[in-house]
Scaffold this motif. Sequence first.
Motif, PDB file in Angstrom:
ATOM      1  N   VAL A 148      -0.402  27.961 -40.402  1.00 17.68           N
ATOM      2  CA  VAL A 148      -1.658  27.230 -40.259  1.00 17.68           C
ATOM      3  C   VAL A 148      -2.157  27.346 -38.823  1.00 17.68           C
ATOM      4  CG1 VAL A 148      -2.802  24.999 -40.514  1.00 17.68           C
ATOM      5  CG2 VAL A 148      -0.955  25.642 -42.078  1.00 17.68           C
ATOM      6  N   VAL A 149      -3.417  27.761 -38.663  1.00 17.84           N
ATOM      7  CA  VAL A 149      -4.003  27.940 -37.336  1.00 17.84           C
ATOM      8  C   VAL A 149      -5.296  27.145 -37.243  1.00 17.84           C
ATOM      9  CG1 VAL A 149      -2.982  30.240 -37.090  1.00 17.84           C
ATOM     10  CG2 VAL A 149      -5.297  30.025 -38.017  1.00 17.84           C
ATOM     11  N   GLY A 150      -5.770  26.946 -36.003  1.00 16.91           N
ATOM     12  CA  GLY A 150      -7.016  26.214 -35.791  1.00 16.91           C
ATOM     13  C   GLY A 150      -7.024  25.566 -34.426  1.00 16.91           C
ATOM     14  N   VAL A 151      -8.197  25.276 -33.908  1.00 16.21           N
ATOM     15  CA  VAL A 151      -8.298  24.670 -32.581  1.00 16.21           C
ATOM     16  C   VAL A 151      -7.898  23.206 -32.643  1.00 16.21           C
ATOM     17  CG1 VAL A 151     -10.148  26.282 -31.957  1.00 16.21           C
ATOM     18  CG2 VAL A 151     -10.740  24.007 -32.800  1.00 16.21           C
ATOM     19  N   ASN A 152      -7.611  22.647 -31.486  1.00 20.52           N
ATOM     20  CA  ASN A 152      -7.254  21.227 -31.421  1.00 20.52           C
ATOM     21  C   ASN A 152      -8.425  20.358 -31.882  1.00 20.52           C
ATOM     22  OD1 ASN A 152      -4.744  21.837 -30.354  1.00 20.52           O
ATOM     23  ND2 ASN A 152      -5.401  21.612 -28.231  1.00 20.52           N
ATOM     24  N   GLY A 153      -8.086  19.297 -32.614  1.00 22.17           N
ATOM     25  CA  GLY A 153      -9.096  18.318 -33.001  1.00 22.17           C
ATOM     26  C   GLY A 153      -9.739  18.531 -34.347  1.00 22.17           C
ATOM     27  N   VAL A 154      -9.352  19.576 -35.059  1.00 21.50           N
ATOM     28  CA  VAL A 154      -9.996  19.859 -36.356  1.00 21.50           C
ATOM     29  C   VAL A 154      -9.314  19.130 -37.513  1.00 21.50           C
ATOM     30  CG1 VAL A 154     -10.880  22.102 -35.643  1.00 21.50           C
ATOM     31  CG2 VAL A 154      -8.611  21.960 -36.724  1.00 21.50           C
ATOM     32  N   GLY A 155      -8.181  18.476 -37.239  1.00 20.32           N
ATOM     33  CA  GLY A 155      -7.436  17.807 -38.306  1.00 20.32           C
ATOM     34  C   GLY A 155      -6.345  18.683 -38.883  1.00 20.32           C
ATOM     35  N   LYS A 156      -5.814  19.585 -38.047  1.00 20.54           N
ATOM     36  CA  LYS A 156      -4.852  20.581 -38.524  1.00 20.54           C
ATOM     37  C   LYS A 156      -3.551  19.936 -39.018  1.00 20.54           C
ATOM     38  CE  LYS A 156      -3.863  23.486 -35.303  1.00 20.54           C
ATOM     39  NZ  LYS A 156      -2.538  23.102 -34.786  1.00 20.54           N
ATOM     40  N   THR A 157      -2.951  19.098 -38.169  1.00 22.00           N
ATOM     41  CA  THR A 157      -1.658  18.504 -38.523  1.00 22.00           C
ATOM     42  C   THR A 157      -1.791  17.553 -39.713  1.00 22.00           C
ATOM     43  OG1 THR A 157      -1.083  18.635 -36.171  1.00 22.00           O
ATOM     44  CG2 THR A 157       0.377  17.365 -37.580  1.00 22.00           C
ATOM     45  N   THR A 158      -2.878  16.796 -39.750  1.00 17.53           N
ATOM     46  CA  THR A 158      -3.127  15.898 -40.883  1.00 17.53           C
ATOM     47  C   THR A 158      -3.289  16.693 -42.176  1.00 17.53           C
ATOM     48  OG1 THR A 158      -4.181  14.244 -39.461  1.00 17.53           O
ATOM     49  CG2 THR A 158      -4.709  14.168 -41.818  1.00 17.53           C
ATOM     50  N   THR A 159      -4.001  17.802 -42.092  1.00 17.16           N
ATOM     51  CA  THR A 159      -4.185  18.656 -43.273  1.00 17.16           C
ATOM     52  C   THR A 159      -2.855  19.202 -43.757  1.00 17.16           C
ATOM     53  OG1 THR A 159      -6.423  19.269 -42.583  1.00 17.16           O
ATOM     54  CG2 THR A 159      -5.326  20.736 -44.144  1.00 17.16           C
ATOM     55  N   ILE A 160      -1.995  19.597 -42.828  1.00 17.05           N
ATOM     56  CA  ILE A 160      -0.668  20.092 -43.195  1.00 17.05           C
ATOM     57  C   ILE A 160       0.113  19.014 -43.950  1.00 17.05           C
ATOM     58  CG2 ILE A 160       1.592  20.747 -42.257  1.00 17.05           C
ATOM     59  CD1 ILE A 160       0.044  22.261 -40.036  1.00 17.05           C
ATOM     60  N   GLY A 161       0.043  17.775 -43.455  1.00 15.56           N
ATOM     61  CA  GLY A 161       0.737  16.679 -44.119  1.00 15.56           C
ATOM     62  C   GLY A 161       0.217  16.452 -45.529  1.00 15.56           C
ATOM     63  N   LYS A 162      -1.090  16.498 -45.700  1.00 13.69           N
ATOM     64  CA  LYS A 162      -1.686  16.287 -47.020  1.00 13.69           C
ATOM     65  C   LYS A 162      -1.370  17.454 -47.955  1.00 13.69           C
ATOM     66  CE  LYS A 162      -5.507  13.365 -45.455  1.00 13.69           C
ATOM     67  NZ  LYS A 162      -6.984  13.231 -45.320  1.00 13.69           N
ATOM     68  N   MET A 163      -1.339  18.662 -47.397  1.00 11.39           N
ATOM     69  CA  MET A 163      -1.000  19.834 -48.193  1.00 11.39           C
ATOM     70  C   MET A 163       0.460  19.750 -48.652  1.00 11.39           C
ATOM     71  SD  MET A 163      -1.884  23.825 -47.331  1.00 11.39           S
ATOM     72  CE  MET A 163      -1.718  23.456 -45.604  1.00 11.39           C
ATOM     73  N   ALA A 164       1.335  19.326 -47.742  1.00 13.65           N
ATOM     74  CA  ALA A 164       2.749  19.149 -48.093  1.00 13.65           C
ATOM     75  C   ALA A 164       2.886  18.150 -49.236  1.00 13.65           C
ATOM     76  CB  ALA A 164       3.537  18.683 -46.872  1.00 13.65           C
ATOM     77  N   ASN A 165       2.103  17.087 -49.178  1.00 13.01           N
ATOM     78  CA  ASN A 165       2.130  16.079 -50.231  1.00 13.01           C
ATOM     79  C   ASN A 165       1.739  16.673 -51.579  1.00 13.01           C
ATOM     80  OD1 ASN A 165       2.131  13.167 -51.166  1.00 13.01           O
ATOM     81  ND2 ASN A 165      -0.008  13.675 -51.556  1.00 13.01           N
ATOM     82  N   LYS A 166       0.741  17.564 -51.579  1.00 14.34           N
ATOM     83  CA  LYS A 166       0.332  18.230 -52.821  1.00 14.34           C
ATOM     84  C   LYS A 166       1.490  19.031 -53.415  1.00 14.34           C
ATOM     85  CE  LYS A 166      -4.680  18.945 -52.428  1.00 14.34           C
ATOM     86  NZ  LYS A 166      -4.998  18.760 -53.860  1.00 14.34           N
ATOM     87  N   PHE A 167       2.153  19.794 -52.562  1.00 16.83           N
ATOM     88  CA  PHE A 167       3.275  20.600 -53.050  1.00 16.83           C
ATOM     89  C   PHE A 167       4.417  19.722 -53.555  1.00 16.83           C
ATOM     90  CE2 PHE A 167       1.498  24.093 -50.338  1.00 16.83           C
ATOM     91  CZ  PHE A 167       1.415  25.058 -51.333  1.00 16.83           C
ATOM     92  N   VAL A 168       4.715  18.645 -52.841  1.00 18.37           N
ATOM     93  CA  VAL A 168       5.791  17.740 -53.263  1.00 18.37           C
ATOM     94  C   VAL A 168       5.464  17.140 -54.627  1.00 18.37           C
ATOM     95  CG1 VAL A 168       6.903  15.523 -52.759  1.00 18.37           C
ATOM     96  CG2 VAL A 168       6.613  17.213 -50.943  1.00 18.37           C
ATOM     97  N   ARG A 169       4.222  16.729 -54.803  1.00 21.36           N
ATOM     98  CA  ARG A 169       3.824  16.115 -56.078  1.00 21.36           C
ATOM     99  C   ARG A 169       3.870  17.115 -57.229  1.00 21.36           C
ATOM    100  NH1 ARG A 169      -1.534  12.612 -55.269  1.00 21.36           N
ATOM    101  NH2 ARG A 169      -1.251  12.455 -57.519  1.00 21.36           N
TER     102      ARG A 169
END
Length: 351
Positions: A148-169
């Motif tokens: 996952v790439v992207g500039v600071n402040g775009v919500g990168k880490t939060t998106t990763i967490g939500k994506m992880a949640n999708k896979f876990v579910r």
Amino acid sequence: MLGWFKKKKTAEDTPPISLQGEESGSAGIVAEEEQGKDNRKGLFKRLQERLSKTRDSLVSRVDNLFLGKKQIDAELLDELEEILITADLGVYTTLDLLDEIRAKVSRQELKDPQALKSALKKRMLSFFDWYETTEMKFPEKGPFVIMVVGVNGVGKTTTIGKMANKFVRSGRSVLLVAADTFRAAAIDQLKVWGERVGVDVVAKEQGADPSSVIYDAMDYAAPRNFDVIIIDTAGRLHTKVNLMEELKKINRVINKKIAGAPHETMLILDATTGQNSISQAKLFNEAVGLTGLVLTKLDGTAKGGIVVNISHDFKIPIRFIGIGEKLDDLRDFVPHEFIEALFANGASQEQ
């Protein structure tokens, strides 16, 4: 499409044999189908509500432009062009849209503004025709690796967490890798997300070599048979030359540890930045070769037209859109749902 979030089948997933006759089983199937329809309606309504700012900036202005007009003339088309460009569809996308519209008008295939609106919607949707062949696919063996790439402040880490949640579910085991070692906050935030969704996180101290974090993460993952590995990376664009070289190095390390990986290189973009996201997509694509995009914060912007613009200009599939702060507000991007929600009139409109 969206097969990567289908739940892994286990023996527990096999439906029990009904002992109450075929009629009872049919009733159960019908009830499930009705519940599914209700859920889809609810999700669509939420998407419609969250795109309200973009709809006001685009479709509502188009409606006001057409109000009381009985014919299509050059002045109307010029005003429409201005609306589309200022709604962040971009110059080239707008010209592509209106070239076809103008051709139809000249052939008298379009004679009134409401027919023009319908043609506009259909033409926008055509920009996503190529999505049929863009599904992410798990490798035949080994973990599915997402960088996952992207500039600071775009919500990168939060998106990763939500994506992880999708896979876990969906029944997948996930490992998160904190390779954004430039910011201590990014490491801590990823650890918090790991605890929240119940997945492992490999991290080192701030300032560590990101490639060494990834190297250790791959060694950690090897005997544990994770289904998915999601790697966070730094986004300090103000030193973009060093950043891009770092990302290229990370790419090589991943591929050395797992042949063919990363299987997905995903760029996170903040939709509120409008046309700036176009230049970011260009920069990252040239450096690491993007295979997917995520557009965040669509609920807080009138610049949602960038979704159409970026799909038209780059032909890189949009995997997800962010429409709020909740876990479920990272939505799978389905083009026809997005366009329908954008053009929907009133709460009664259904997909």
